[in-house]
Every structure is written in structure tokens, then in C-alpha cells.
Design a protein around this motif. Structure first.
Motif, PDB file in Angstrom:
ATOM      1  N   TYR A 114      10.902  -0.023   5.643  1.00 36.07           N
ATOM      2  CA  TYR A 114      10.934  -1.300   6.570  1.00 36.07           C
ATOM      3  C   TYR A 114      12.093  -2.281   6.102  1.00 36.07           C
ATOM      4  O   TYR A 114      12.673  -2.906   6.702  1.00 36.07           O
ATOM      5  CB  TYR A 114       9.455  -1.783   6.323  1.00 36.07           C
ATOM      6  CG  TYR A 114       9.502  -3.300   6.864  1.00 36.07           C
ATOM      7  CD1 TYR A 114       9.251  -3.464   8.197  1.00 36.07           C
ATOM      8  CD2 TYR A 114       9.484  -4.355   5.927  1.00 36.07           C
ATOM      9  CE1 TYR A 114       9.290  -4.591   8.492  1.00 36.07           C
ATOM     10  CE2 TYR A 114       9.357  -5.559   6.310  1.00 36.07           C
ATOM     11  CZ  TYR A 114       9.172  -5.951   7.592  1.00 36.07           C
ATOM     12  OH  TYR A 114       8.903  -7.114   8.220  1.00 36.07           O
ATOM     13  N   LEU A 115      11.915  -2.661   4.711  1.00 35.49           N
ATOM     14  CA  LEU A 115      12.970  -3.418   4.201  1.00 35.49           C
ATOM     15  C   LEU A 115      14.387  -2.954   4.473  1.00 35.49           C
ATOM     16  O   LEU A 115      15.304  -3.905   4.932  1.00 35.49           O
ATOM     17  CB  LEU A 115      12.841  -3.722   2.741  1.00 35.49           C
ATOM     18  CG  LEU A 115      11.352  -4.248   2.210  1.00 35.49           C
ATOM     19  CD1 LEU A 115      11.069  -4.128   0.640  1.00 35.49           C
ATOM     20  CD2 LEU A 115      11.399  -5.732   2.406  1.00 35.49           C
ATOM     21  N   LYS A 116      14.753  -1.699   4.335  1.00 34.32           N
ATOM     22  CA  LYS A 116      16.183  -1.179   4.588  1.00 34.32           C
ATOM     23  C   LYS A 116      16.474  -1.567   6.140  1.00 34.32           C
ATOM     24  O   LYS A 116      17.550  -2.171   6.390  1.00 34.32           O
ATOM     25  CB  LYS A 116      16.170   0.167   4.418  1.00 34.32           C
ATOM     26  CG  LYS A 116      17.653   0.569   4.423  1.00 34.32           C
ATOM     27  CD  LYS A 116      17.721   2.208   4.158  1.00 34.32           C
ATOM     28  CE  LYS A 116      19.118   2.582   4.260  1.00 34.32           C
ATOM     29  NZ  LYS A 116      20.388   2.081   3.394  1.00 34.32           N
ATOM     30  N   ALA A 117      15.220  -1.365   6.917  1.00 43.21           N
ATOM     31  CA  ALA A 117      15.686  -1.711   8.499  1.00 43.21           C
ATOM     32  C   ALA A 117      16.104  -3.155   8.845  1.00 43.21           C
ATOM     33  O   ALA A 117      16.555  -3.450   9.676  1.00 43.21           O
ATOM     34  CB  ALA A 117      14.584  -1.199   9.294  1.00 43.21           C
ATOM     35  N   LYS A 118      15.644  -4.058   7.618  1.00 37.20           N
ATOM     36  CA  LYS A 118      15.647  -5.508   7.821  1.00 37.20           C
ATOM     37  C   LYS A 118      16.877  -6.013   7.062  1.00 37.20           C
ATOM     38  O   LYS A 118      16.977  -7.197   6.830  1.00 37.20           O
ATOM     39  CB  LYS A 118      14.577  -6.031   7.172  1.00 37.20           C
ATOM     40  CG  LYS A 118      13.285  -5.996   8.021  1.00 37.20           C
ATOM     41  CD  LYS A 118      13.182  -6.478   9.360  1.00 37.20           C
ATOM     42  CE  LYS A 118      12.155  -6.673  10.251  1.00 37.20           C
ATOM     43  NZ  LYS A 118      12.359  -6.878  11.564  1.00 37.20           N
ATOM     44  N   GLY A 119      17.361  -4.842   6.540  1.00 34.48           N
ATOM     45  CA  GLY A 119      18.789  -5.206   5.548  1.00 34.48           C
ATOM     46  C   GLY A 119      18.752  -5.431   4.096  1.00 34.48           C
ATOM     47  O   GLY A 119      19.502  -6.050   3.535  1.00 34.48           O
ATOM     48  N   THR A 120      17.344  -5.028   3.482  1.00 37.64           N
ATOM     49  CA  THR A 120      17.174  -5.064   2.034  1.00 37.64           C
ATOM     50  C   THR A 120      17.020  -3.651   1.564  1.00 37.64           C
ATOM     51  O   THR A 120      16.301  -2.884   1.778  1.00 37.64           O
ATOM     52  CB  THR A 120      16.099  -5.762   1.801  1.00 37.64           C
ATOM     53  OG1 THR A 120      16.140  -7.201   2.349  1.00 37.64           O
ATOM     54  CG2 THR A 120      15.791  -5.931   0.353  1.00 37.64           C
ATOM     55  N   ASP A 121      18.249  -3.361   0.677  1.00 37.28           N
ATOM     56  CA  ASP A 121      18.456  -2.025   0.132  1.00 37.28           C
ATOM     57  C   ASP A 121      17.530  -2.184  -1.294  1.00 37.28           C
ATOM     58  O   ASP A 121      17.452  -3.259  -1.936  1.00 37.28           O
ATOM     59  CB  ASP A 121      19.807  -1.546  -0.020  1.00 37.28           C
ATOM     60  CG  ASP A 121      20.450  -1.335   1.157  1.00 37.28           C
ATOM     61  OD1 ASP A 121      20.122  -0.651   2.122  1.00 37.28           O
ATOM     62  OD2 ASP A 121      21.590  -1.704   1.225  1.00 37.28           O
ATOM     63  N   THR A 122      17.212  -1.050  -1.479  1.00 39.14           N
ATOM     64  CA  THR A 122      16.592  -0.992  -3.027  1.00 39.14           C
ATOM     65  C   THR A 122      17.841  -0.860  -4.153  1.00 39.14           C
ATOM     66  O   THR A 122      19.023  -0.748  -3.561  1.00 39.14           O
ATOM     67  CB  THR A 122      15.705   0.450  -3.314  1.00 39.14           C
ATOM     68  OG1 THR A 122      16.557   1.665  -3.040  1.00 39.14           O
ATOM     69  CG2 THR A 122      14.575   0.340  -2.478  1.00 39.14           C
ATOM     70  N   CYS A 123      17.676  -1.528  -5.009  1.00 38.42           N
ATOM     71  CA  CYS A 123      18.519  -1.435  -6.416  1.00 38.42           C
ATOM     72  C   CYS A 123      17.970  -1.049  -7.598  1.00 38.42           C
ATOM     73  O   CYS A 123      17.833  -1.662  -8.603  1.00 38.42           O
ATOM     74  CB  CYS A 123      19.157  -2.945  -6.452  1.00 38.42           C
ATOM     75  SG  CYS A 123      17.889  -4.314  -6.345  1.00 38.42           S
ATOM     76  N   ASP A 124      17.462  -0.001  -7.519  1.00 38.28           N
ATOM     77  CA  ASP A 124      16.796   0.980  -8.565  1.00 38.28           C
ATOM     78  C   ASP A 124      17.579   1.233 -10.094  1.00 38.28           C
ATOM     79  O   ASP A 124      17.172   1.468 -11.021  1.00 38.28           O
ATOM     80  CB  ASP A 124      16.359   2.187  -8.046  1.00 38.28           C
ATOM     81  CG  ASP A 124      15.106   1.891  -7.156  1.00 38.28           C
ATOM     82  OD1 ASP A 124      14.664   0.835  -7.089  1.00 38.28           O
ATOM     83  OD2 ASP A 124      15.005   3.024  -6.522  1.00 38.28           O
ATOM     84  N   GLU A 125      18.977   0.778  -9.852  1.00 39.65           N
ATOM     85  CA  GLU A 125      19.935   0.824 -10.902  1.00 39.65           C
ATOM     86  C   GLU A 125      19.658  -0.262 -11.838  1.00 39.65           C
ATOM     87  O   GLU A 125      20.159  -0.076 -13.114  1.00 39.65           O
ATOM     88  CB  GLU A 125      21.310   1.184 -10.471  1.00 39.65           C
ATOM     89  CG  GLU A 125      21.784  -0.144  -9.962  1.00 39.65           C
ATOM     90  CD  GLU A 125      21.658  -0.363  -8.375  1.00 39.65           C
ATOM     91  OE1 GLU A 125      21.935  -1.322  -7.719  1.00 39.65           O
ATOM     92  OE2 GLU A 125      20.990   0.448  -7.767  1.00 39.65           O
ATOM     93  N   ALA A 172       0.736  -1.155   0.191  1.00 35.08           N
ATOM     94  CA  ALA A 172      -0.068   0.000   0.007  1.00 35.08           C
ATOM     95  C   ALA A 172       0.923   1.461   0.012  1.00 35.08           C
ATOM     96  O   ALA A 172       0.353   2.234  -0.675  1.00 35.08           O
ATOM     97  CB  ALA A 172      -0.996  -0.029   1.127  1.00 35.08           C
ATOM     98  N   ASP A 173       2.074   1.332   0.848  1.00 28.48           N
ATOM     99  CA  ASP A 173       2.703   2.329   0.789  1.00 28.48           C
ATOM    100  C   ASP A 173       4.300   2.067   0.595  1.00 28.48           C
ATOM    101  O   ASP A 173       4.909   1.513   1.104  1.00 28.48           O
ATOM    102  CB  ASP A 173       2.709   3.024   2.131  1.00 28.48           C
ATOM    103  CG  ASP A 173       3.500   4.319   2.436  1.00 28.48           C
ATOM    104  OD1 ASP A 173       4.313   4.529   1.634  1.00 28.48           O
ATOM    105  OD2 ASP A 173       3.070   5.184   3.302  1.00 28.48           O
ATOM    106  N   VAL A 174       4.676   2.403  -0.701  1.00 28.98           N
ATOM    107  CA  VAL A 174       5.922   2.151  -1.318  1.00 28.98           C
ATOM    108  C   VAL A 174       7.176   2.395  -0.706  1.00 28.98           C
ATOM    109  O   VAL A 174       8.054   1.515  -0.246  1.00 28.98           O
ATOM    110  CB  VAL A 174       6.036   2.299  -2.947  1.00 28.98           C
ATOM    111  CG1 VAL A 174       7.603   1.935  -3.253  1.00 28.98           C
ATOM    112  CG2 VAL A 174       5.040   1.356  -3.644  1.00 28.98           C
ATOM    113  N   GLU A 175       7.167   3.591  -0.197  1.00 34.21           N
ATOM    114  CA  GLU A 175       8.269   4.186   0.455  1.00 34.21           C
ATOM    115  C   GLU A 175       8.357   3.778   1.974  1.00 34.21           C
ATOM    116  O   GLU A 175       9.364   3.504   2.443  1.00 34.21           O
ATOM    117  CB  GLU A 175       8.074   5.888   0.405  1.00 34.21           C
ATOM    118  CG  GLU A 175       8.380   6.422  -0.965  1.00 34.21           C
ATOM    119  CD  GLU A 175       9.457   5.841  -1.633  1.00 34.21           C
ATOM    120  OE1 GLU A 175      10.734   5.761  -0.976  1.00 34.21           O
ATOM    121  OE2 GLU A 175       9.385   5.663  -2.903  1.00 34.21           O
ATOM    122  N   LYS A 176       7.212   3.550   2.644  1.00 31.95           N
ATOM    123  CA  LYS A 176       7.142   2.965   4.071  1.00 31.95           C
ATOM    124  C   LYS A 176       7.969   1.689   3.944  1.00 31.95           C
ATOM    125  O   LYS A 176       8.698   1.178   4.711  1.00 31.95           O
ATOM    126  CB  LYS A 176       5.831   2.893   4.509  1.00 31.95           C
ATOM    127  CG  LYS A 176       5.706   2.431   5.974  1.00 31.95           C
ATOM    128  CD  LYS A 176       4.123   2.568   6.301  1.00 31.95           C
ATOM    129  CE  LYS A 176       4.067   1.894   7.793  1.00 31.95           C
ATOM    130  NZ  LYS A 176       2.617   1.875   8.280  1.00 31.95           N
TER     131      LYS A 176
END
Length: 120
Positions: free
Chosen positions: A86-97, A78-82
């Protein structure tokens, strides 16, 4: 932080150029699924075919510089940025490249390297 995820309908298979025509023919001629080529303007995907795959849509993407195929999945929230926080706090970074996508979406990977597009 409470975040809910669910699988989306889109599945992309990134296919090396050398195997692309054979793969499209397999889904169209062997499995006899509904397959149609769609226009695409993407720097990393040269061609794409949409396959009706039950309730899902399977995208066969021709990727000129790949040596093996990969399957990429869609993840809804529902909320992509949230969810990204959350994922970053769990050790999963975005990889938009990885590949160009619309604003408001992100690419992520699981520990095994499976790619997900994260969107609403």
C-alpha cells in the motif's frame, strides 16, 4: 486496499557518541526517569538505554557515526506486507538497509526523513 496504521509504544532517539553520556544523564538525573542499559548486538548501534516514558518506551541509541540526533518511531499494522505494498503504491518505499531488524518488519521514511519501523 484498506490498511490501518497506529503508533506503537517504542520511540528511538539515535544519538551521536559525543552526546550520548550527557543525554543518558539528562533522562536519568535531571528528569529522574527510570533508565536502564540493555545489551545490544547491532552493527550500527553500539549502546542502548531503555527509558520508561509514560506509556511509551524511549530507546536512547548510541550511534558512533552520526553528527546529530534523530527520532525514529514505531508504526503498527495488522498485515505488514500488505501495508508495505500500500505504501509503495502511495510513493513510499521501504528502506530496510538503514539498520538490521527482524524478518517481517520494514523501515520506511516520511517525506521529511522521519524513520518508522513498520511491524505488527
Amino acid at each position: 486496499m484498506s490498511v490501518k496504521f497506529e503508533g506503537g509504544i517504542n520511540i528511538a532517539v539515535k544519538i551521536p557518541k559525543s552526546k550520548y553520556e550527557q543525554t543518558v544523564a539528562f533522562y536519568r538525573d535531571v528528569l529522574k526517569l527510570e533508565v536502564s542499559e540493555k545489551p545490544i548486538d547491532n552493527p550500527t548501534v553500539s549502546r542502548t538505554h531503555e527509558v520508561k516514558f509514560g506509556k511509551n518506551v524511549l530507546w536512547l541509541d548510541c550511534v558512533d557515526n552520526y553528527t546529530h540526533s534523530e527520532t525514529w518511531l514505531e508504526l503498527k499494522t495488522a498485515d505488514v506486507e500488505k501495508a508495505a505494498k500500500y505504501l509503495k503504491a502511495k510513493g513510499t518505499d521501504t528502506c530496510d538497509e538503514l539498520e538490521t531488524i527482524p524478518d517481517g518488519m520494514h523501515w520506511i521514511m516520511d517525506p521529511a526523513g522521519t524513520v518508522f519501523i513498520l511491524g505488527k
